[in-house]
Design a protein around this motif. Structure first.
Motif, PDB file in Angstrom:
ATOM      1  N   ARG A 130      49.468  18.941  19.898  1.00 55.02           N
ATOM      2  CA  ARG A 130      49.172  20.239  19.313  1.00 55.02           C
ATOM      3  C   ARG A 130      48.095  20.658  20.072  1.00 55.02           C
ATOM      4  O   ARG A 130      46.957  20.927  19.281  1.00 55.02           O
ATOM      5  N   ARG A 131      48.124  21.145  21.075  1.00 48.67           N
ATOM      6  CA  ARG A 131      46.971  21.608  21.903  1.00 48.67           C
ATOM      7  C   ARG A 131      47.302  23.155  22.186  1.00 48.67           C
ATOM      8  O   ARG A 131      48.501  23.410  22.714  1.00 48.67           O
ATOM      9  N   ILE A 132      46.128  23.956  22.179  1.00 41.70           N
ATOM     10  CA  ILE A 132      46.456  25.262  22.406  1.00 41.70           C
ATOM     11  C   ILE A 132      46.584  25.562  24.068  1.00 41.70           C
ATOM     12  O   ILE A 132      45.572  24.863  24.715  1.00 41.70           O
ATOM     13  N   VAL A 133      47.183  26.261  24.715  1.00 42.21           N
ATOM     14  CA  VAL A 133      47.311  26.753  25.977  1.00 42.21           C
ATOM     15  C   VAL A 133      47.055  28.075  26.302  1.00 42.21           C
ATOM     16  O   VAL A 133      47.395  29.082  25.670  1.00 42.21           O
ATOM     17  N   THR A 134      46.632  28.284  27.613  1.00 44.47           N
ATOM     18  CA  THR A 134      46.720  29.502  28.108  1.00 44.47           C
ATOM     19  C   THR A 134      47.512  29.729  29.507  1.00 44.47           C
ATOM     20  O   THR A 134      47.520  28.564  30.093  1.00 44.47           O
ATOM     21  N   ALA A 135      48.439  30.691  29.428  1.00 45.09           N
ATOM     22  CA  ALA A 135      49.219  30.762  30.759  1.00 45.09           C
ATOM     23  C   ALA A 135      49.633  32.309  31.053  1.00 45.09           C
ATOM     24  O   ALA A 135      49.464  33.099  30.210  1.00 45.09           O
ATOM     25  N   ILE A 182      49.425  27.201  33.751  1.00 47.77           N
ATOM     26  CA  ILE A 182      49.318  26.608  32.375  1.00 47.77           C
ATOM     27  C   ILE A 182      47.845  25.897  32.460  1.00 47.77           C
ATOM     28  O   ILE A 182      47.766  25.033  33.069  1.00 47.77           O
ATOM     29  N   VAL A 183      46.931  26.334  31.662  1.00 44.99           N
ATOM     30  CA  VAL A 183      45.729  25.635  31.369  1.00 44.99           C
ATOM     31  C   VAL A 183      45.933  24.919  29.976  1.00 44.99           C
ATOM     32  O   VAL A 183      45.982  25.730  28.837  1.00 44.99           O
ATOM     33  N   VAL A 184      45.581  23.792  29.804  1.00 41.82           N
ATOM     34  CA  VAL A 184      45.508  23.004  28.574  1.00 41.82           C
ATOM     35  C   VAL A 184      44.073  22.945  28.062  1.00 41.82           C
ATOM     36  O   VAL A 184      43.212  22.539  28.860  1.00 41.82           O
ATOM     37  N   THR A 185      43.870  23.397  26.640  1.00 40.80           N
ATOM     38  CA  THR A 185      42.490  23.688  26.336  1.00 40.80           C
ATOM     39  C   THR A 185      42.358  22.302  25.246  1.00 40.80           C
ATOM     40  O   THR A 185      43.270  21.752  25.015  1.00 40.80           O
ATOM     41  N   ASP A 186      41.206  22.086  25.075  1.00 45.59           N
ATOM     42  CA  ASP A 186      40.728  20.885  23.964  1.00 45.59           C
ATOM     43  C   ASP A 186      40.997  21.509  22.601  1.00 45.59           C
ATOM     44  O   ASP A 186      40.770  20.574  21.472  1.00 45.59           O
ATOM     45  N   GLU A 187      41.564  22.662  22.324  1.00 42.45           N
ATOM     46  CA  GLU A 187      41.356  23.237  20.882  1.00 42.45           C
ATOM     47  C   GLU A 187      42.686  22.675  20.374  1.00 42.45           C
ATOM     48  O   GLU A 187      43.747  22.958  20.899  1.00 42.45           O
ATOM     49  N   GLY A 188      42.767  22.035  19.224  1.00 41.27           N
ATOM     50  CA  GLY A 188      43.838  21.618  18.626  1.00 41.27           C
ATOM     51  C   GLY A 188      44.464  22.964  17.518  1.00 41.27           C
ATOM     52  O   GLY A 188      43.548  23.749  17.394  1.00 41.27           O
ATOM     53  N   PHE A 189      45.343  22.770  16.790  1.00 42.19           N
ATOM     54  CA  PHE A 189      45.877  23.450  15.932  1.00 42.19           C
ATOM     55  C   PHE A 189      46.837  22.941  14.783  1.00 42.19           C
ATOM     56  O   PHE A 189      47.416  21.782  15.168  1.00 42.19           O
ATOM     57  N   ASP A 190      47.102  23.379  13.737  1.00 39.81           N
ATOM     58  CA  ASP A 190      47.876  22.968  12.705  1.00 39.81           C
ATOM     59  C   ASP A 190      49.029  24.113  12.777  1.00 39.81           C
ATOM     60  O   ASP A 190      49.038  25.084  12.309  1.00 39.81           O
ATOM     61  N   PRO A 191      50.341  23.664  12.997  1.00 39.98           N
ATOM     62  CA  PRO A 191      51.627  24.691  12.703  1.00 39.98           C
ATOM     63  C   PRO A 191      51.786  24.997  11.490  1.00 39.98           C
ATOM     64  O   PRO A 191      51.311  24.311  10.562  1.00 39.98           O
TER      65      PRO A 191
END
Length: 297
Positions: A130-135, A182-191
């Motif tokens: 559950r990690r936020i990505v930018t792409a 695709i860059v994986v960030t350290d930010e998590g999230f709750d679906p």
């Protein structure tokens, strides 16, 4: 351990723990009670967990789903072999034989497989963690944009992988082969608590199917042609009247595309409606006659 210790560990009542332990023992699991001071519940010496609780049908179902892909893929071969080794010896050989004999080729005839293995592996990781990505995403018309995505799930549609992700415009579907950088960030999230990827995809697929079938045409054809039309149009063909000469309805996304798909049938089909489709077929026919009636230069 005492039943009270088991209850505290599993956050249930001592009565529930004692009842479940007794049920396990009666089911053949090697746990037993030792009464008296210093007693409690224990595993038979040397006992270890395995998959003895699985029925043969459950083992066959898992083996069929895993298939040759699980044995041949470098990322899944080792855990698959561990799964096989954990099976009771009476089921192990048959499970491995079934797994090695079921091959799932999800690429349709005439289609090429998308090369997305490395990207797919990364997306599986971020979905699980559950990690936020930018792409960077390339749309169908080749326009590129940078997306900040909250990956919710992955879907394989006939060999083509899609990422279902939340973002600036809400939950959307992205073709994995069009995702780059695709860059994986350290930010998590709750679906969303009520999100279910299977339910979401089922709803979206129905919407897409309706969009792909907005243009309808009614045809008069010989009954021998109906099976071929079913093969060509799939779910987008329906039989209106059955007989030696049948009336069928076919659907497509665009009028031009429908005309191009029907043009190859020549005079073996008769378009009853709409008139604009008849005009488009006449245009295609005239264009072909004009092009091929003159000698090739």
């Amino acid at each position: 351990m005492t039943a009270s210790q088991v209850a505290a560990e599993l956050e249930v009542s001592p009565a529930t723990a004692r009842r479940d332990l007794e049920a396990l023992s009666m089911a053949g699991i090697p746990v037993y009670a030792r009464p008296g001071r210093g007693g409690g519940w224990a595993l038979v010496g040397g006992a270890r967990t395995d998959l003895t609780g699985m029925s043969a049908g459950e083992v066959w179902a898992l083996s069929r789903i895993l298939g040759t892909a699980a044995l041949n893929d470098s990322e899944t071969r080792v855990p698959t072999m561990k799964f096989l080794q954990a099976l009771p010896s009476s089921l192990r050989d048959e499970a491995e034989r079934l797994m090695a004999s079921v091959h799932d080729d999800r690429v349709a005839w005439g289609k090429s497989a998308d090369v997305v293995t490395s990207v797919l592996s990364r997306l599986c990781d971020v979905v699980a963690r559950r990690r936020i990505v930018t792409a960077s995403y390339k749309s169908r018309n080749a326009e590129r944009s940078v997306k900040r995505l909250l990956p919710l799930g992955l879907v394989n549609k006939a060999g083509v992988w899609y990422l279902v992700a939340d973002g600036e415009h809400g939950v959307r579907t992205y073709r994995v082969s069009r995702l780059e950088d695709i860059v994986v960030t350290d930010e998590g999230f709750d679906p969303p608590s009520d999100f279910d990827v299977a339910t979401y995809w089922s709803t979206q697929a129905e919407v897409i199917e309706r969009k792909r079938s907005g243009i309808a045409a009614v045809l008069r054809v010989h009954s021998s042609i109906v099976p071929a039309l079913r093969h060509q149009f799939g779910r987008y063909v329906s039989l209106i009247e059955e007989g030696d000469v049948s009336i069928v309805e076919v659907r497509a996304h665009m009028l031009v595309g429908l005309a191009e798909r029907l043009a190859g049938w020549g005079d073996r089909i008769d378009v009853l409606s709409p008139p604009c489709l008849r005009s488009e077929l006449a245009r295609i026919g005239s264009e072909l006659v004009a092009h091929y009636s003159s000698p090739r230069r």
